[in-house]
Write a protein that holds these residues in place. Structure first.
Motif, short mmCIF file in Angstrom:
data_model
loop_
_atom_site.label_atom_id
_atom_site.label_comp_id
_atom_site.label_asym_id
_atom_site.label_seq_id
_atom_site.Cartn_x
_atom_site.Cartn_y
_atom_site.Cartn_z
N PRO A 258 -51.04 -20.68 -36.14
CA PRO A 258 -50.93 -20.31 -34.72
C PRO A 258 -50.09 -21.32 -33.93
N CYS A 259 -49.40 -20.82 -32.91
CA CYS A 259 -48.54 -21.67 -32.09
C CYS A 259 -49.32 -22.84 -31.50
N CYS A 260 -48.66 -23.99 -31.47
CA CYS A 260 -49.31 -25.23 -31.03
C CYS A 260 -48.25 -26.10 -30.38
N CYS A 261 -48.04 -25.92 -29.07
CA CYS A 261 -47.00 -26.66 -28.36
C CYS A 261 -47.48 -28.09 -28.11
N TYR A 262 -47.18 -28.98 -29.08
CA TYR A 262 -47.67 -30.36 -29.02
C TYR A 262 -49.17 -30.39 -28.76
N CYS A 263 -49.91 -29.43 -29.29
CA CYS A 263 -51.32 -29.32 -28.93
C CYS A 263 -52.17 -30.36 -29.65
N TYR A 264 -53.03 -30.98 -28.90
CA TYR A 264 -53.88 -32.08 -29.36
C TYR A 264 -54.84 -31.64 -30.48
N GLN A 265 -55.34 -30.40 -30.39
CA GLN A 265 -56.40 -29.98 -31.31
C GLN A 265 -55.90 -29.65 -32.72
N GLY A 266 -54.60 -29.42 -32.88
CA GLY A 266 -54.09 -29.05 -34.20
C GLY A 266 -54.18 -27.56 -34.44
N SER A 267 -53.55 -27.12 -35.52
CA SER A 267 -53.48 -25.70 -35.82
C SER A 267 -53.98 -25.41 -37.22
N GLY A 268 -53.73 -24.19 -37.68
CA GLY A 268 -54.24 -23.76 -38.97
C GLY A 268 -53.15 -23.53 -40.00
N ILE A 269 -53.56 -22.97 -41.14
CA ILE A 269 -52.63 -22.67 -42.24
C ILE A 269 -52.97 -21.28 -42.77
N ILE A 270 -52.08 -20.34 -42.55
CA ILE A 270 -52.22 -18.98 -43.09
C ILE A 270 -51.29 -18.89 -44.29
N VAL A 271 -51.78 -18.41 -45.42
CA VAL A 271 -51.04 -18.44 -46.68
C VAL A 271 -50.64 -17.02 -47.10
#
Length: 397
Positions: A258-271
């Motif tokens: 998911p989009c993460c504009c310099y987001c502090y919480q971090g994002s995921g990994i879809i395979v």
């Protein structure tokens, strides 16, 4: 012994089984400390590619150098008075290391000068070697000073360190009008054609797709991949970015989150996986492998000089793992950067790397750290759930 140490010890056994300890170099990768160069300075290198172009040779990193501006106090993409994170003079830097260990990275200079490239804010440089032309090819994504997403510019060089010569100010990808953004390059040998073929996986209008490149890796042929089992030209997921492609044991992998504009919480990994870079691609069952319920994730440790992760930075609502559900957190606290293929004494390790935005203890953009972890695979080739580890080791030949 903490649980992360146990996991890493087990993983080390998997990666090192059969290794000859007298000939191997055991290299430690520590996620609780910043990465340092040969002069003991924190490396300012983000959202780029890391590769060993020749067997036994140096690892080269082509990455963004964001500088030592002060990050926004709260959300990562809040605009500061000096446009921290969005400067027009961000450097595309080149680094080299014999083993990628902290303290071994040597700064080689700029891949291409700011004056020699199109004006704008640059993101996500990726370099590959083209066996067809015997040239190194560097792409980067940029946004013009007017705010227009201009897609990708390309430079070539006879050496991985450059300097690179601009050969295209705008690649002719088919979805350029959709605001082409994050991307990654991938190269595979095509036996039927008797040459290597390049591919670009890229996002536009929050959707991801793959296109084949011309033999020189400078332009798109316009040939799209079948990104779903029924042949659609785009993957089904929406609001995604930061893609990576790689191959392991005949299986091709496409990863994004998911989009993460310099987001502090971090994002995921879809395979997604396929038997050919042009598909058809199938999503891996089980969903996102890095966004988990809070009780399954561990808050990462990071400090230096007695300072802890900045307390004032806050998660960006609706981005990263929070886009999938407000109850999910990222086990990596990172946004995907690259998957490094590392030759070890027991085979190839695939090291996932991610940028930990808004997490430098001193609040300086260029000091944002990264998270590295070897991917683990199931018997069927599926990628197992990614968790947090404080450190790990690899035995290099």
């Amino acid at each position: 012994m903490g649980w992360s140490t146990v996991l890493v010890s087990i993983l080390g056994l998997v990666l090192s089984f059969g290794a000859n300890p007298t000939s191997a170099r055991r290299v430690l990768f520590n996620n609780t400390e910043p990465r340092y160069d040969i002069h003991g300075q924190i490396i300012d290198a983000h959202d780029g590619s890391i590769q060993q172009f020749t067997e036994g040779g140096l690892y080269y990193m082509h990455a963004m150098q964001y500088g030592l501006c002060k990050e926004p106090a709260n959300y990562g993409c809040d605009m500061t008075p000096d446009r921290c994170g969005f400067h027009y003079d961000h450097n595309i830097s080149v680094w080299a290391s014999p083993d990628m260990s902290s303290g071994s990275w040597r700064y080689l200079g700029s891949a291409i000068s700011v004056q020699a490239r199109p004006a704008g804010t640059v993101f996500r440089p990726h370099a590959v070697y083209n066996p067809n032309t015997k040239l190194y090819v560097l792409w980067w994504n940029y946004v013009t000073p007017a705010g227009q997403y201009n897609g990708y510019a390309v430079g070539t060089s006879a050496t991985p360190e450059g300097p690179y010569t601009l050969v295209s100010e705008q690649v002719n990808v088919t979805r350029l009008a959709g605001g082409a953004g994050d991307f990654a390059l991938f190269v595979a040998y095509d036996g039927a054609r008797g040459r290597h073929v390049g591919y670009v996986i890229y996002g536009a209008a929050y959707k991801m797709g793959i296109e084949e490149l011309t033999a020189d890796f400078i332009y798109s042929t316009g040939i799209p991949a079948k990104c779903t089992p029924d042949g659609k030209p785009l993957f089904d997921e929406y609001f995604i970015e930061a893609p990576v492609m790689f191959e392991r044991q005949g299986i091709y992998y496409a990863l994004f989150g998911p989009c993460c504009c310099y987001c502090y919480q971090g994002s995921g990994i879809i395979v997604h996986t396929a038997a050919h870079p042009l598909g058809p691609w199938t999503v891996q069952r089980g969903g996102d492998i890095a966004c988990h319920a809070a009780n399954l994730s561990r808050s990462p440790a990071l400090s230096w000089d007695g300072a802890d992760i900045r307390a004032e930075a806050i998660p960006t609502p609706g981005q990263g793992c929070l886009y999938e559900s407000p109850s999910l957190v990222s086990s990596t606290r990172s946004q995907q950067n690259y998957v490094i293929e590392v030759a070890t004494t027991s085979g190839t390790a695939y090291v996932w790397t991610g940028d930990r935005w808004q997490q430098s203890p001193d609040g300086l953009k260029g000091h944002d750290p990264q998270y590295w972890v070897p991917l683990a695979f199931g018997p069927d080739g599926s990628i197992l759930t990614v968790t947090w580890v404080d450190s790990f080791t690899l035995d290099l030949p």
